[in-house]
Scaffold this motif. Structure first.
Motif, PDB file in Angstrom:
ATOM      1  N   HIS A 242      -7.635  -6.200   5.542  1.00  0.00           N
ATOM      2  CA  HIS A 242      -6.767  -5.176   4.960  1.00  0.00           C
ATOM      3  C   HIS A 242      -5.334  -5.688   4.842  1.00  0.00           C
ATOM      4  O   HIS A 242      -4.683  -5.535   3.804  1.00  0.00           O
ATOM      5  N   PHE A 243      -4.847  -6.321   5.921  1.00  0.00           N
ATOM      6  CA  PHE A 243      -3.492  -6.870   5.886  1.00  0.00           C
ATOM      7  C   PHE A 243      -3.357  -7.929   4.797  1.00  0.00           C
ATOM      8  O   PHE A 243      -2.366  -7.949   4.062  1.00  0.00           O
ATOM      9  N   ALA A 244      -4.355  -8.805   4.688  1.00  0.00           N
ATOM     10  CA  ALA A 244      -4.285  -9.881   3.693  1.00  0.00           C
ATOM     11  C   ALA A 244      -4.232  -9.315   2.276  1.00  0.00           C
ATOM     12  O   ALA A 244      -3.461  -9.789   1.430  1.00  0.00           O
ATOM     13  N   LEU A 245      -5.034  -8.295   1.996  1.00  0.00           N
ATOM     14  CA  LEU A 245      -5.072  -7.714   0.652  1.00  0.00           C
ATOM     15  C   LEU A 245      -3.763  -7.005   0.316  1.00  0.00           C
ATOM     16  O   LEU A 245      -3.219  -7.169  -0.789  1.00  0.00           O
ATOM     17  N   ILE A 246      -3.256  -6.201   1.261  1.00  0.00           N
ATOM     18  CA  ILE A 246      -2.001  -5.482   1.010  1.00  0.00           C
ATOM     19  C   ILE A 246      -0.841  -6.464   0.932  1.00  0.00           C
ATOM     20  O   ILE A 246       0.058  -6.336   0.076  1.00  0.00           O
ATOM     21  N   TRP A 247      -0.840  -7.466   1.839  1.00  0.00           N
ATOM     22  CA  TRP A 247       0.235  -8.465   1.805  1.00  0.00           C
ATOM     23  C   TRP A 247       0.242  -9.201   0.468  1.00  0.00           C
ATOM     24  O   TRP A 247       1.312  -9.424  -0.119  1.00  0.00           O
ATOM     25  N   LEU A 248      -0.931  -9.575  -0.038  1.00  0.00           N
ATOM     26  CA  LEU A 248      -0.998 -10.275  -1.317  1.00  0.00           C
ATOM     27  C   LEU A 248      -0.474  -9.391  -2.443  1.00  0.00           C
ATOM     28  O   LEU A 248       0.261  -9.858  -3.327  1.00  0.00           O
ATOM     29  N   SER A 249      -0.826  -8.103  -2.407  1.00  0.00           N
ATOM     30  CA  SER A 249      -0.339  -7.173  -3.427  1.00  0.00           C
ATOM     31  C   SER A 249       1.182  -7.067  -3.384  1.00  0.00           C
ATOM     32  O   SER A 249       1.855  -7.089  -4.427  1.00  0.00           O
ATOM     33  N   TYR A 271      10.884 -16.363   1.482  1.00  0.00           N
ATOM     34  CA  TYR A 271      11.521 -15.048   1.530  1.00  0.00           C
ATOM     35  C   TYR A 271      10.609 -13.970   0.952  1.00  0.00           C
ATOM     36  O   TYR A 271      10.458 -12.886   1.536  1.00  0.00           O
ATOM     37  N   ARG A 272       9.975 -14.241  -0.181  1.00  0.00           N
ATOM     38  CA  ARG A 272       9.077 -13.257  -0.788  1.00  0.00           C
ATOM     39  C   ARG A 272       7.884 -12.968   0.100  1.00  0.00           C
ATOM     40  O   ARG A 272       7.431 -11.817   0.194  1.00  0.00           O
ATOM     41  N   GLY A 273       7.360 -14.004   0.758  1.00  0.00           N
ATOM     42  CA  GLY A 273       6.272 -13.783   1.697  1.00  0.00           C
ATOM     43  C   GLY A 273       6.693 -12.926   2.878  1.00  0.00           C
ATOM     44  O   GLY A 273       5.927 -12.071   3.345  1.00  0.00           O
ATOM     45  N   THR A 274       7.918 -13.140   3.345  1.00  0.00           N
ATOM     46  CA  THR A 274       8.443 -12.340   4.448  1.00  0.00           C
ATOM     47  C   THR A 274       8.639 -10.894   4.034  1.00  0.00           C
ATOM     48  O   THR A 274       8.297  -9.962   4.779  1.00  0.00           O
ATOM     49  N   VAL A 275       9.182 -10.691   2.852  1.00  0.00           N
ATOM     50  CA  VAL A 275       9.377  -9.338   2.332  1.00  0.00           C
ATOM     51  C   VAL A 275       8.034  -8.620   2.197  1.00  0.00           C
ATOM     52  O   VAL A 275       7.932  -7.413   2.457  1.00  0.00           O
ATOM     53  N   TYR A 280       4.409  -4.212   3.932  1.00  0.00           N
ATOM     54  CA  TYR A 280       3.137  -3.756   4.496  1.00  0.00           C
ATOM     55  C   TYR A 280       3.360  -2.582   5.444  1.00  0.00           C
ATOM     56  O   TYR A 280       2.506  -1.697   5.563  1.00  0.00           O
ATOM     57  N   PHE A 281       4.524  -2.565   6.104  1.00  0.00           N
ATOM     58  CA  PHE A 281       4.817  -1.529   7.084  1.00  0.00           C
ATOM     59  C   PHE A 281       5.792  -0.472   6.570  1.00  0.00           C
ATOM     60  O   PHE A 281       5.635   0.704   6.868  1.00  0.00           O
ATOM     61  N   THR A 282       6.815  -0.898   5.827  1.00  0.00           N
ATOM     62  CA  THR A 282       7.867   0.040   5.476  1.00  0.00           C
ATOM     63  C   THR A 282       8.535  -0.379   4.168  1.00  0.00           C
ATOM     64  O   THR A 282       8.394  -1.519   3.717  1.00  0.00           O
ATOM     65  N   TRP A 283       9.297   0.536   3.586  1.00  0.00           N
ATOM     66  CA  TRP A 283       9.933   0.323   2.291  1.00  0.00           C
ATOM     67  C   TRP A 283      11.169  -0.559   2.407  1.00  0.00           C
ATOM     68  O   TRP A 283      11.979  -0.436   3.328  1.00  0.00           O
TER      69      TRP A 283
END
Length: 413
Positions: A242-249, A271-275, A280-283
């Motif tokens: 789930h994390f991998a799919l949402i993170w990729l999105s 930076y984009r990967g960190t964002v 994944y958690f917050t806006w």
């Protein structure tokens, strides 16, 4: 609340830097305490998991700190402005800084430098030193947000998962959970205040505005963490998928927004990967454009995702072990998210500084210079361009990406 175009530094500002350092050390002490608790109890798996999260979070923060310091110091040395030298003399050499970051002490160096410069700015009234202090504090607030999200959010999920696994909550776990949630909401508020301070002709948050901003971030992060923890209690391996799919999105979303925040392309990808992890958690808004539309899309997506996670937990939960709290918990998660939306709408409708303050916009633009993160001008020779980029991301009327050469009219954050 007047427009704030003047630079100020008071005892209260020094106190806030000290409080930031104290809370950072407190979080570090809490991490050591949690590690000791798991290892002394013989829970080497959970202790190792917490240790990995702490090390991973520290490496990410130190990398960003070093990227920014290395690039900024090189650019500041190239400046011909004679007033820059007093501020630069306060810092240690590049080799020492590299070593300190390698030893995971770069964040503490930033705090120590900000405190030293802040005291000098308060006592001497040196404008450039004052600007450089604000410049460093702005970076600290963003690094602190990264550190809180990367460390506290996964630890919260882990603690809630263990509580459900053992079907009991100890007193220290309760206080740790509350402290983590409050820390995340506070980091958001501190980051927002730093964004505003990075722009000229901006308005600071009033007391009620700050309270509402803190509250709706707290109301949003609670259901997100709880929904992930509930899902993980049943599908502990699928939560990684789930994390991998949402993170990729979220990574694709950040990529599509065309961020231009770092010194080099590899750093920008990092930076984009960190964002994407933060999203994944917050806006977090990272580019110019229709902020309201982005927030509607994001919160709608998160609401659906949280509903799916809680729904799967509801279908596969143990009806005996969860009978005492399953319905109240689902109601609390739903109510928290809905109340967060209501408070956020009220904030933008009634408590946002651009609503509570009468002012008029002019044709003046706040250009982001092409020559790097910092720009020199007659009135403010040191401006934290990173924070200015993010600040303008909350207010740009056109979705043209946040390139450093863009010309942006300041409206609201």
């Amino acid at each position: 609340m007047p427009l704030d175009d003047e630079l100020h530094f008071s005892v209260l500002d020094l106190i806030f830097i000290w409080l930031g350092l104290v809370t950072f050390l407190f979080d570090l002490g809490t991490d050591v305490w949690v590690l000791a608790y798991f290892f002394l109890a013989g829970d080497y798996f959970w202790g190792g998991t917490v240790l990995f999260l702490i090390i991973f979070c520290s490496v990410v923060v130190q990398l960003f700190s070093w990227f920014w310091l290395a690039g900024d110091r090189e650019q500041l040395r190239d400046r011909s402005h004679p007033e820059l030298s007093p501020a630069l003399k306060c810092e240690v050499g590049d080799r020492v800084l590299r070593l300190l970051h390698g030893l995971q002490l770069g964040f503490l160096v930033r705090y120590a430098t900000a405190l030293e410069l802040g005291y000098r700015a308060y006592k001497e009234g040196n404008t450039v030193v004052l600007q450089y202090t604000i410049y460093l504090v702005s970076d600290i607030s963003m690094l602190r947000l990264f550190e809180i999200i990367f460390e506290s959010a996964p630890q919260l999920i882990l603690m809630l998962y263990i509580i459900q696994l053992r079907n009991q909550m100890e007193l220290h776990q309760y206080f740790s959970i509350v402290a983590c949630f409050l820390s995340i909401a506070w980091a958001h508020l501190d980051f927002q205040k730093s964004l505003r301070r990075s722009l000229r002709n901006k308005m600071r948050l009033g007391f009620m505005s700050a309270v509402s901003y803190f509250v709706f971030n707290l109301l949003f992060i609670c259901p997100r963490i709880f929904s992930i923890a509930l899902f993980a209690s049943i599908f502990k391996f699928y939560v990684l998928l789930h994390f991998a799919l949402i993170w990729l999105s979220m990574f694709i979303w950040a990529w599509r927004q065309g961020t231009d925040f770092m010194n080099s392309y590899p750093e920008e990808v990092f930076y984009r990967g960190t964002v994407a992890v933060i999203l994944y958690f917050t806006w977090l808004n990272i580019a110019e454009g229709k902020t309201s539309i982005r927030q509607i899309i994001y919160h709608s997506f998160m609401a659906v995702d949280c509903g799916i996670l809680v729904g799967f937990w509801w279908l596969y939960k143990d009806p005996v072990l969860t009978t005492s709290y399953m319905l109240p918990l689902v109601i609390a998660i739903s109510s928290s998210y809905l109340l967060g939306l209501i408070v956020k709408c009220m904030y933008y409708k009634y408590l946002h500084p651009t609503v509570t303050t009468e002012y008029s916009l002019t044709d003046e633009t706040d250009s982001l210079q092409e020559d790097g993160f910092r720009s020199t001008c007659e009135s403010r020779p040191l401006i934290n361009e990173r924070m200015k980029i993010l600040a303008n991301s909350f207010c740009s009327p056109k979705p043209e990406g946040n390139k450093l050469h863009s010309n942006i009219v300041e409206t609201q954050i």
